[in-house]
Design an enzyme around this catalytic site. Structure first.
Site, short mmCIF file in Angstrom:
data_model
loop_
_atom_site.label_atom_id
_atom_site.label_comp_id
_atom_site.label_asym_id
_atom_site.label_seq_id
_atom_site.Cartn_x
_atom_site.Cartn_y
_atom_site.Cartn_z
N LYS A 4 0.85 -1.20 0.00
CA LYS A 4 0.00 0.00 0.00
C LYS A 4 0.88 1.25 0.00
CE LYS A 4 -3.89 -2.42 2.08
NZ LYS A 4 -4.76 -2.75 3.21
N GLN A 10 -4.89 -1.32 9.38
CA GLN A 10 -4.88 -2.67 8.80
C GLN A 10 -5.57 -3.65 9.74
OE1 GLN A 10 -3.92 -3.33 5.72
NE2 GLN A 10 -4.21 -5.54 5.84
N ASP A 37 -10.96 3.16 3.45
CA ASP A 37 -11.38 1.75 3.36
C ASP A 37 -12.90 1.66 3.14
OD1 ASP A 37 -9.40 -0.24 3.57
OD2 ASP A 37 -9.13 0.13 5.71
N1 GUN Z 1 -7.34 -6.57 5.88
C1 GUN Z 1 -7.65 -7.30 4.78
N2 GUN Z 1 -8.15 -6.50 3.81
C2 GUN Z 1 -8.15 -5.25 4.32
C3 GUN Z 1 -8.54 -3.99 3.78
O1 GUN Z 1 -9.01 -3.85 2.65
N3 GUN Z 1 -8.36 -2.93 4.59
C4 GUN Z 1 -7.86 -3.03 5.87
N4 GUN Z 1 -7.75 -1.94 6.59
N5 GUN Z 1 -7.49 -4.19 6.38
C5 GUN Z 1 -7.64 -5.29 5.61
#
Ligand code: GUN
Length: 284
Positions: free
Chosen positions: A53, A97, A120
């Site tokens: 990311k 996350q 998100d």
């Molecule tokens: N864990 C798995 N997929 C995601 C996501 O799209 N965003 C976040 N914040 N955590 C995740």
């Protein structure tokens, strides 16, 4: 018949080019977009995701900060960090996350993120806006899936879609986005009795359960679009999805591979959401 492949890497490259242009335009006006990523704990998978990311930001002109904390961080400390980032004008998007360590209430943390920085799209008010057809941020993975369908000019309106998986991150928002695009949507899950009964009827099958081979070739209508959100390891340790890929590709009309399908799209759509947040912050 052999399915055409929807190439998530190629589509991502094209979309990231547009992200970089929009980031440069904002930066030129003194509003460089910024994303903060918070990782608590040392899950290997999460480390890889957050690294990618941040790399996505760096490669496309988005300012990014990665805050890594020990798994022993308290909920109060994490909430304080979120609050500080809510008030930081350089930060347009905040991503915590998931999963978080069990002593931290993930819902509480998500609700603490300012809705206008919730790139998100997990905040309860963003989930509500999506459900009522007024999305502010579309959750990244389902948003990426919709872009993949758009990339093949798939006529979603009137189509029959089955979403396998009902998580807040993928399945539920995916169903909402497909519904809003005019599909007739069925939401199944890993416990659905006779899953094939549902999927065999579908023009579009989106699979997000984390269960290897939950969808097999006999469960897919000839010519259907099969989108595999799964990310698993096979017995040889190789990355694979939730769909029994090779035989299913003989039946489907379109299919997404793992790796190189939905995976890169998720990060790309996070970058898109960060740009959207920054444009809103800059233009009001
Ligand atoms: N864990 C798995 N997929 C995601 C996501 O799209 N965003 C976040 N914040 N955590 C995740």
């Amino acid at each position: 018949m052999s399915a055409k492949i929807i190439d998530g890497n190629a589509l991502s490259a094209q979309l990231r080019g547009e992200v970089a242009q929009r980031a440069a335009a904002l930066t030129a006006k003194g509003h460089q977009p910024g994303l903060a990523v918070i990782l608590v704990g040392d899950s290997q998978a999460s480390q890889v995701y957050v690294r990618n990311k941040v790399k996505g930001c760096q490669e496309n002109g988005i300012y990014s900060v990665l805050e890594k904390y020990d798994a022993s961080m308290s909920e109060a400390e994490l909430l304080a960090r979120v609050e500080a980032l809510n008030n930081d004008p350089k930060i347009n998007g905040i991503l915590v996350q998931l999963p978080l360590p069990p002593h931290i209430d993930a819902n509480k943390v998500i609700e603490a993120i300012a809705a206008e920085k919730d790139v998100d799209g997990f905040h309860i008010s963003n989930a509500g806006l999506l459900m009522t057809g007024q999305p502010l941020f579309r959750p990244c993975t389902p948003y990426g899936v919709m872009k993949m369908l758009e990339s093949i000019n798939y006529p979603v309106r009137g189509a029959t879609a089955v979403v396998v998986g009902a998580s807040n991150i993928v399945g539920k928002p995916q169903a909402m986005l497909l519904l809003q695009a005019g599909a007739t949507v069925t939401i199944c899950n890993s416990k659905t009795r006779d899953l094939g009964h549902h999927t065999r009827d579908a023009d579009i099958v989106v699979v997000a359960t984390g269960k290897r081979n939950i969808v097999t070739a006999d469960m897919v209508k000839p010519g259907a679009v099969v989108i595999d959100v799964g990310m698993n390891r096979d017995d040889a340790g190789k990355l694979c999805g939730d769909v029994d890929y090779a035989p299913t590709a003989e039946v489907a009309g379109w299919i997404t591979p793992v790796p190189g399908g939905v995976g890169p799209m998720t990060i790309t759509m996070l970058l898109v959401n960060t740009i959207e947040a920054a444009e809103r912050a800059a233009h009001g």
